[in-house]
Each structure stands twice: as C-alpha cells, then as structure tokens.
Design a protein around this motif. Structure first.
Motif, PDB file in Angstrom:
ATOM      1  N   SER A   2       0.842  -1.192   0.000  1.00 51.58           N
ATOM      2  CA  SER A   2       0.000   0.000   0.000  1.00 51.58           C
ATOM      3  C   SER A   2       0.879   1.245   0.000  1.00 51.58           C
ATOM      4  O   SER A   2       1.786   1.378   0.810  1.00 51.58           O
ATOM      5  CB  SER A   2      -0.879  -0.017   1.251  1.00 51.58           C
ATOM      6  N   PHE A  34      -1.020   4.398  13.592  1.00 54.31           N
ATOM      7  CA  PHE A  34      -0.149   3.334  14.089  1.00 54.31           C
ATOM      8  C   PHE A  34      -0.887   2.352  15.006  1.00 54.31           C
ATOM      9  O   PHE A  34      -0.284   1.412  15.502  1.00 54.31           O
ATOM     10  CB  PHE A  34       1.032   3.944  14.854  1.00 54.31           C
ATOM     11  N   ALA A  35      -2.176   2.596  15.244  1.00 51.45           N
ATOM     12  CA  ALA A  35      -2.983   1.758  16.146  1.00 51.45           C
ATOM     13  C   ALA A  35      -2.341   1.659  17.533  1.00 51.45           C
ATOM     14  O   ALA A  35      -2.180   0.581  18.105  1.00 51.45           O
ATOM     15  CB  ALA A  35      -3.220   0.370  15.549  1.00 51.45           C
ATOM     16  N   ALA A  91       0.595  -1.857  16.267  1.00 48.68           N
ATOM     17  CA  ALA A  91       0.143  -2.929  15.379  1.00 48.68           C
ATOM     18  C   ALA A  91       0.243  -2.543  13.913  1.00 48.68           C
ATOM     19  O   ALA A  91       0.429  -3.402  13.056  1.00 48.68           O
ATOM     20  CB  ALA A  91      -1.289  -3.308  15.725  1.00 48.68           C
ATOM     21  N   LYS A  92       0.093  -1.270  13.614  1.00 52.38           N
ATOM     22  CA  LYS A  92       0.131  -0.821  12.226  1.00 52.38           C
ATOM     23  C   LYS A  92       1.322   0.100  11.965  1.00 52.38           C
ATOM     24  O   LYS A  92       1.257   0.999  11.139  1.00 52.38           O
ATOM     25  CB  LYS A  92      -1.158  -0.089  11.877  1.00 52.38           C
ATOM     26  N   GLU A  94       4.237  -0.264  10.459  1.00 57.90           N
ATOM     27  CA  GLU A  94       4.777  -0.256   9.100  1.00 57.90           C
ATOM     28  C   GLU A  94       3.837   0.484   8.148  1.00 57.90           C
ATOM     29  O   GLU A  94       4.268   1.339   7.368  1.00 57.90           O
ATOM     30  CB  GLU A  94       4.987  -1.690   8.618  1.00 57.90           C
ATOM     31  N   ALA A  95       2.556   0.189   8.203  1.00 53.05           N
ATOM     32  CA  ALA A  95       1.575   0.855   7.338  1.00 53.05           C
ATOM     33  C   ALA A  95       1.486   2.345   7.673  1.00 53.05           C
ATOM     34  O   ALA A  95       1.382   3.188   6.772  1.00 53.05           O
ATOM     35  CB  ALA A  95       0.209   0.201   7.472  1.00 53.05           C
ATOM     36  N   GLY A  96       1.533   2.685   8.958  1.00 48.06           N
ATOM     37  CA  GLY A  96       1.481   4.084   9.377  1.00 48.06           C
ATOM     38  C   GLY A  96       2.674   4.868   8.884  1.00 48.06           C
ATOM     39  O   GLY A  96       2.540   6.000   8.408  1.00 48.06           O
ATOM     40  N   GLN A  99       2.318   5.400   5.102  1.00 47.74           N
ATOM     41  CA  GLN A  99       1.298   6.407   4.805  1.00 47.74           C
ATOM     42  C   GLN A  99       1.817   7.814   5.083  1.00 47.74           C
ATOM     43  O   GLN A  99       1.611   8.725   4.286  1.00 47.74           O
ATOM     44  CB  GLN A  99       0.051   6.126   5.636  1.00 47.74           C
TER      45      GLN A  99
END
Length: 120
Positions: A2, A34-35, A91-92, A94-96, A99
C-alpha cells in the motif's frame, strides 16, 4: 504493498494539517495510523524530546475528548515526524510509516516546491 498513491485522496489529505503555514501531523493522527494509544505516542515523543533527539519542530496544543476533558496534543513537522516514527511502534507501525512518508510529497502548493537556492 500500500502506498499513498493508491490510497483514497481524502485519506492522504487527513494525514497532514497546515498549522501556522507549515505542514504538520498531530500525535492523535499518528496514534490512529499506528494503532497505538495516544498516551503512548505522547510518551515516545516526549522521550525523544528529553534525550535531545527532537529539539525543534514540535508544537504543543490540546484537544477535547467526548467527556469534555482537555487533553494534550502535539503537532510534529515533517522532520520530527520522520524521526519519531521508528520509536512509536504499534500494530500498524509499518503501514502508518508508509502512509506518513508518502503523504508529504503529495501536498499541494508551495509545500512541494524545492527550497530556494542560496547565494554563494
């Protein structure tokens, strides 16, 4: 994988805010991306400030929660956000990070312009 290029435009726009004519990201937005609980994000940023890693680029503000209580909120400029990201976790994470890193180059207007060259 993503990237911001394939995220909806509203999601990109909701990552970065302009405060005092400067693109910034809030600690609350980082916590969401980043949860992580917001207090943990604040703790990580303050730890980086206290050990001298973040010396500029952090603005203090506040927000009001659903119970009407005022809470601390920090705004980070691009440099501070990029430095703080690896220390946030979650938990997030890497995605955070992806983004947030991808959102800055997509800013419209003068924020995307190269810095003016300085005379020699």
């Amino acid at each position: 994988m993503s990237t911001a290029k394939n995220l909806p435009a509203c999601e990109i726009a909701n990552v970065i805010e302009v405060r005092r004519a400067k693109p910034m990201v809030s600690s609350l937005k980082v916590a969401e991306m980043f949860a992580r609980p917001h207090f943990r994000v604040l703790k990580a940023i303050k730890r980086l400030q206290s050990n001298g890693t973040l010396t500029t680029g952090v603005q203090v503000s506040s927000w009001t929660d659903s119970t009407g209580r005022s809470n601390e909120l920090l705004y980070l400029d691009e440099r501070s956000a990029l430095i703080a990201m690896p220390f946030i976790g979650g938990a997030k994470a890497e995605a955070g990070q992806l983004q947030l890193v991808d959102a800055y180059p997509l800013l419209p207007g003068p924020f995307c312009q190269p810095a003016p060259s300085r005379p020699a």
